[in-house]
Scaffold this motif. Structure first.
Motif, PDB file in Angstrom:
ATOM      1  N   SER A 117     -18.778  13.341  73.442  1.00 24.29           N
ATOM      2  CA  SER A 117     -18.944  12.311  73.156  1.00 24.29           C
ATOM      3  C   SER A 117     -20.544  12.070  73.203  1.00 24.29           C
ATOM      4  N   ASN A 118     -21.132  12.627  74.196  1.00 24.88           N
ATOM      5  CA  ASN A 118     -22.503  12.366  74.597  1.00 24.88           C
ATOM      6  C   ASN A 118     -23.401  13.290  73.641  1.00 24.88           C
ATOM      7  N   LEU A 119     -22.698  14.424  73.339  1.00 27.54           N
ATOM      8  CA  LEU A 119     -23.578  15.418  72.423  1.00 27.54           C
ATOM      9  C   LEU A 119     -23.768  14.734  71.035  1.00 27.54           C
ATOM     10  N   ALA A 120     -22.619  13.835  70.652  1.00 25.87           N
ATOM     11  CA  ALA A 120     -22.605  13.132  69.451  1.00 25.87           C
ATOM     12  C   ALA A 120     -23.920  12.094  69.407  1.00 25.87           C
ATOM     13  N   GLY A 121     -24.238  11.651  70.521  1.00 26.54           N
ATOM     14  CA  GLY A 121     -25.340  10.465  70.596  1.00 26.54           C
ATOM     15  C   GLY A 121     -26.697  11.047  70.651  1.00 26.54           C
ATOM     16  N   VAL A 122     -26.720  12.312  71.178  1.00 28.45           N
ATOM     17  CA  VAL A 122     -28.292  12.749  71.181  1.00 28.45           C
ATOM     18  C   VAL A 122     -29.089  12.704  69.959  1.00 28.45           C
ATOM     19  N   LEU A 137     -25.454  20.535  66.587  1.00 27.67           N
ATOM     20  CA  LEU A 137     -25.571  18.873  66.349  1.00 27.67           C
ATOM     21  C   LEU A 137     -24.296  18.587  65.625  1.00 27.67           C
ATOM     22  N   THR A 138     -23.583  19.416  65.021  1.00 28.23           N
ATOM     23  CA  THR A 138     -22.206  18.900  64.247  1.00 28.23           C
ATOM     24  C   THR A 138     -21.058  19.415  64.992  1.00 28.23           C
ATOM     25  N   ILE A 184     -14.834  19.284  66.408  1.00 25.69           N
ATOM     26  CA  ILE A 184     -13.902  18.789  67.551  1.00 25.69           C
ATOM     27  C   ILE A 184     -13.043  17.604  67.480  1.00 25.69           C
ATOM     28  N   VAL A 185     -13.645  16.727  66.959  1.00 23.30           N
ATOM     29  CA  VAL A 185     -13.149  15.364  66.925  1.00 23.30           C
ATOM     30  C   VAL A 185     -11.936  15.173  65.868  1.00 23.30           C
ATOM     31  N   THR A 186     -12.266  15.975  64.592  1.00 25.79           N
ATOM     32  CA  THR A 186     -11.625  15.969  63.365  1.00 25.79           C
ATOM     33  C   THR A 186     -10.317  17.020  63.708  1.00 25.79           C
ATOM     34  N   THR A 187     -10.763  17.870  64.215  1.00 25.51           N
ATOM     35  CA  THR A 187      -9.774  19.143  64.514  1.00 25.51           C
ATOM     36  C   THR A 187      -8.938  18.457  65.639  1.00 25.51           C
ATOM     37  N   GLY A 188      -9.313  17.952  66.349  1.00 29.92           N
ATOM     38  CA  GLY A 188      -8.416  17.428  67.658  1.00 29.92           C
ATOM     39  C   GLY A 188      -7.389  16.261  66.828  1.00 29.92           C
ATOM     40  N   VAL A 220     -37.504  14.193  76.591  1.00 28.82           N
ATOM     41  CA  VAL A 220     -36.715  14.003  77.660  1.00 28.82           C
ATOM     42  C   VAL A 220     -36.367  12.660  77.732  1.00 28.82           C
ATOM     43  N   LEU A 221     -37.382  11.624  77.651  1.00 24.41           N
ATOM     44  CA  LEU A 221     -37.127  10.139  77.758  1.00 24.41           C
ATOM     45  C   LEU A 221     -36.198   9.881  76.800  1.00 24.41           C
ATOM     46  N   LEU A 222     -36.438  10.231  75.315  1.00 24.84           N
ATOM     47  CA  LEU A 222     -35.437  10.081  74.313  1.00 24.84           C
ATOM     48  C   LEU A 222     -33.733  10.355  74.811  1.00 24.84           C
ATOM     49  N   PHE A 223     -33.856  11.554  75.354  1.00 23.96           N
ATOM     50  CA  PHE A 223     -32.618  12.332  75.581  1.00 23.96           C
ATOM     51  C   PHE A 223     -31.782  11.222  76.668  1.00 23.96           C
ATOM     52  N   LEU A 224     -32.802  10.825  77.857  1.00 24.24           N
ATOM     53  CA  LEU A 224     -31.900  10.308  78.933  1.00 24.24           C
ATOM     54  C   LEU A 224     -31.834   8.755  78.608  1.00 24.24           C
ATOM     55  N   PHE A 225     -32.597   8.164  77.941  1.00 21.17           N
ATOM     56  CA  PHE A 225     -32.312   6.944  77.302  1.00 21.17           C
ATOM     57  C   PHE A 225     -31.107   6.676  76.414  1.00 21.17           C
ATOM     58  N   THR A 226     -30.973   7.572  75.510  1.00 28.88           N
ATOM     59  CA  THR A 226     -29.719   7.394  74.715  1.00 28.88           C
ATOM     60  C   THR A 226     -28.297   8.157  75.294  1.00 28.88           C
ATOM     61  N   PHE A 227     -28.865   9.107  76.270  1.00 35.01           N
ATOM     62  CA  PHE A 227     -27.553   9.460  77.183  1.00 35.01           C
ATOM     63  C   PHE A 227     -27.169   8.261  78.001  1.00 35.01           C
ATOM     64  N   ALA A 228     -27.912   7.275  78.418  1.00 35.39           N
ATOM     65  CA  ALA A 228     -27.507   6.421  79.415  1.00 35.39           C
ATOM     66  C   ALA A 228     -26.558   5.204  78.470  1.00 35.39           C
ATOM     67  N   VAL A 229     -27.360   4.831  77.276  1.00 35.21           N
ATOM     68  CA  VAL A 229     -26.744   3.859  76.624  1.00 35.21           C
ATOM     69  C   VAL A 229     -25.400   4.174  76.172  1.00 35.21           C
ATOM     70  N   ASN A 230     -25.264   5.493  75.442  1.00 33.46           N
ATOM     71  CA  ASN A 230     -24.162   5.948  75.096  1.00 33.46           C
ATOM     72  C   ASN A 230     -22.917   5.893  76.312  1.00 33.46           C
TER      73      ASN A 230
END
Lengths: 309, 338
Positions: free
Chosen positions: A114-119, A166-167, A172-176, B310-320
């Motif tokens: 779920s975090n990978l989806a937000g990167v 990225l995808t 993962i979510v759809t297969t799950g 790195v800043l973007l990654f850390l920030f979005t990681f925390a928010v998510n």
């Protein structure tokens, strides 16, 4: 607002006003989509044609078509699919068939997904450049090519692998979801007949979730075909005289082409018709993919629903 | 039902296949091999997150322990030059992002200000629209309205961000300029509204889920006490779902901070630290996208751009993470879709 619940007559107009406000918000959202689609179709339709879809850009991007960009996009998402679907399906199989949901490892995998989806996509671009191009590609060159530049530069392979990561959450979510929809009874029947876990998964569970896996793959392709930031520095090119033929070649891509046409053109008015038609092609492609995925998903959901009860 | 009966002969095949002893041993080997493969694949998902952090960080890290090259002290990047204002002999000190210059200036303040301005506009624009639309479809709307709104949201979510950037740049910017009469077409407001369109689907989806997770018994209890539908919606359902709605706003904010193409195309990309929303801005994400193509590999500018990553990654990681945990806890508390 007072804490007393007002009587019906006094409160009625407030209720109507609130519902109207909600309705207006929804109407604005629908109108925005309509305006975007209308604008793109109106200005892009005239330029569309067989010639536009197959020919290369010419006259400094003021003429010609988007043939190489369409080819590059297809090649890119094909490579991406080959990488992401097996990895995503196996991860989903682990999460839904193997792991106990309360195990620490399964939780960590879920959280990572779920975090990978937000990167942010631009961070994937940086990662693709730092990891695939510089570390992996540069490493291959140092070890196998005596430092000569072959793999350590942006290419369609590195861009496709970056997009695959990225995808990954989409697949993962759809297969799950598809695996969960396979009735427990089907697995129990298979086990009762003496089949092992791997036999059950490969011959009972996966065949039944094929539609869901397909949906995930299509959604991933649709997402990947529209992403620009991850491929800007890992392989996409402004303009190329020939099509990519090897994994180490750079490529043209529809989304990147939209960006190039709309920001790098010396004469935006002259580029405008081509630009609109390119956007229309990209939009049509992604909508077609999304619509297909939604239709398949609706069918397998409907097919499996009676068994859930 | 058809599908599970169709599956049975296959399972019978499997039993027949495993009947002989040597085949059984092969099956056992395949079994443990497959288990290992599946576990490895799952581990890859964790590995990717770690690798992203390590490899984006690896390119930025040398910034922290490099020594000042003699004679080039002014070009060295330090914490104070990233955060503090640049001092001038003849002018008051200012926060400047000017990486291409005889004395490069890598002050992050203009980029942070630019990012905050565009995302704030995006959330203020998208938040109310998405949340109200979610309340409409979950509490009030007849079926046909939901059947219009939900596919609209799915289609909006499917529009590539470069297309929204294109729309903001070519159409929205012109309209806003005509309406507001501002000097620059491309500014924080234009980019922010474009961003807002991009985050509406996220906020709507999370808010809708939260509202739908409120048990029916809450609503029925409210009706039983004589409350009307809208009173129930406003005083019972929305408060119960409020953590989920905020999580939706947070996830939308995280997405808006990291979104690149829309701000790159529609914000004007001038690194200013001014208040008006109608001034051009340059965001963290757009800076990376605009400048990475022209930097020297391994140079200070290259490393600063990775530091922004790195800043973007850390920030979005925390928010998510915060958003995700809120949604999960809310779902547990409300006991799912009862």
């Amino acid at each position: 607002m007072s804490s007393r619940i007002p009587g019906r007559p006094a409160g009625a107009w407030k209720g109507h006003a609130f519902v109207a406000l909600c309705g207006a918000a929804a109407a604005i959202i629908v109108a925005m989509l309509a305006v975007i689609l209308f604008d793109v179709v109106r200005s892009g339709w005239a330029g569309l044609g067989w010639q536009f879809l197959v020919s290369a850009p010419s006259e400094g991007m003021r003429g010609g078509g988007v043939g190489p960009a369409i080819f590059g996009t297809f090649a890119l998402v094909l490579l991406m699919t080959i990488a992401v679907v097996p990895l995503g399906v196996l991860t989903a199989v682990y999460l839904f068939e193997y792991a106990r949901p309360d195990s620490g490892f399964a939780r960590a995998v879920n959280l990572a997904v779920s975090n990978l989806a937000g990167v942010p996509s631009i961070v994937f671009g940086l990662f693709g450049l730092g990891f695939f191009v510089r570390f992996v590609g540069g490493g291959i060159d140092r070890v196998f090519h005596g430092g000569e530049l072959a793999w350590g530069k942006p290419s369609i392979l590195w861009a496709a692998l970056t997009l695959a990561l990225l995808t990954l959450p989409v697949v993962i979510v759809t297969t799950g979801e598809a695996l969960r929809a396979v009735p427990v009874a089907a697995r129990e029947a298979s086990f009762a007949l003496g089949a092992t876990k791997w036999q059950t998964i490969s011959r009972v569970v996966l065949p039944q979730s094929l539609a869901g896996i397909l949906t995930g793959a299509i959604l991933a392709v649709s997402r990947g075909a529209g992403e620009v930031a991850p491929i800007m520095f890992t392989g996409a090119a402004y303009f190329l005289p020939k099509l990519p033929s090897r994994l180490t070649d750079q490529f043209m891509e529809l989304g990147y082409h939209v960006y190039v046409l709309s920001t790098q053109s010396p004469d935006i008015e002259a580029t405008k018709p081509i630009l609109y038609s390119t956007v229309l092609v990209l939009l049509f492609l992604t909508f077609l993919l999304n619509a297909t995925a939604i239709a398949i998903r609706a069918r397998f959901r409907a097919a499996l629903r009676p068994q859930d009860a | 039902m058809n599908e599970s009966t169709a599956a049975r002969p296959r399972a019978l095949d499997a039993v027949a296949a495993a009947s002989s002893e040597s085949r059984r041993r092969a099956a056992r080997r395949a079994e443990s091999l497959f288990g290992a493969v599946v576990r490895t694949a799952a581990f890859a998902a964790i590995l990717v997150i770690v690798l992203i952090f390590v490899f984006v960080g690896r390119e930025a890290l040398p910034l922290l322990w490099q020594d000042a090259t003699p004679g080039h002290e002014s070009e060295t990047v330090t914490w104070s030059s990233l955060a503090g204002p640049t001092t001038y002999p003849d002018r008051p000190p200012r926060h400047v992002w000017q990486p291409v210059s005889t004395v490069p200036k890598y002050n992050l303040a203009p980029l942070v200000v630019g990012t905050l301005k565009t995302t704030l506009v995006a959330i203020l624009f998208a938040g109310p629209l998405a949340v109200l639309a979610a309340i409409l479809t979950s509490e009030f709307a007849p079926r046909w309205v939901s059947q219009v709104v939900k596919p609209t949201i799915e289609l909006l979510a499917g529009i590539p961000s470069v297309v929204l950037g294109f729309f903001a740049l070519m159409v929205l910017a012109t309209w806003l300029q005509q309406i507001l009469g501002v000097r620059y077409r491309l500014n924080a407001l234009t980019a922010g509204i474009g961003l807002g369109i991009a985050v509406i689907p996220i906020i709507y989806t999370v808010a809708e889920d939260a509202l739908a997770a409120v048990p029916r018994s809450y609503r029925e209890a409210s009706y039983a006490l004589g409350a009307s539908r809208w009173e129930t919606a406003v005083r019972i359902v929305v408060p119960a779902a409020l953590p989920g709605i905020f999580a939706g706003l947070a996830l939308g904010f995280g997405r808006a901070v990291g979104e690149t193409m829309i701000v790159l195309m529609a914000s004007g990309n001038a690194a200013l630290t001014t208040w008006p929303l109608t001034d051009s801005v340059r965001t963290l994400s757009a800076t990376i996208a605009a400048e990475l193509g022209e930097v020297v590999f391994g140079g200070p500018h290259y490393r600063v751009l990775f530091l922004l990553g790195v800043l973007l990654f850390l920030f979005t990681f925390a928010v998510n993470l915060a958003g995700e945990l809120t949604v999960r806890r809310l779902r547990e508390r409300l006991g799912g879709r009862a």
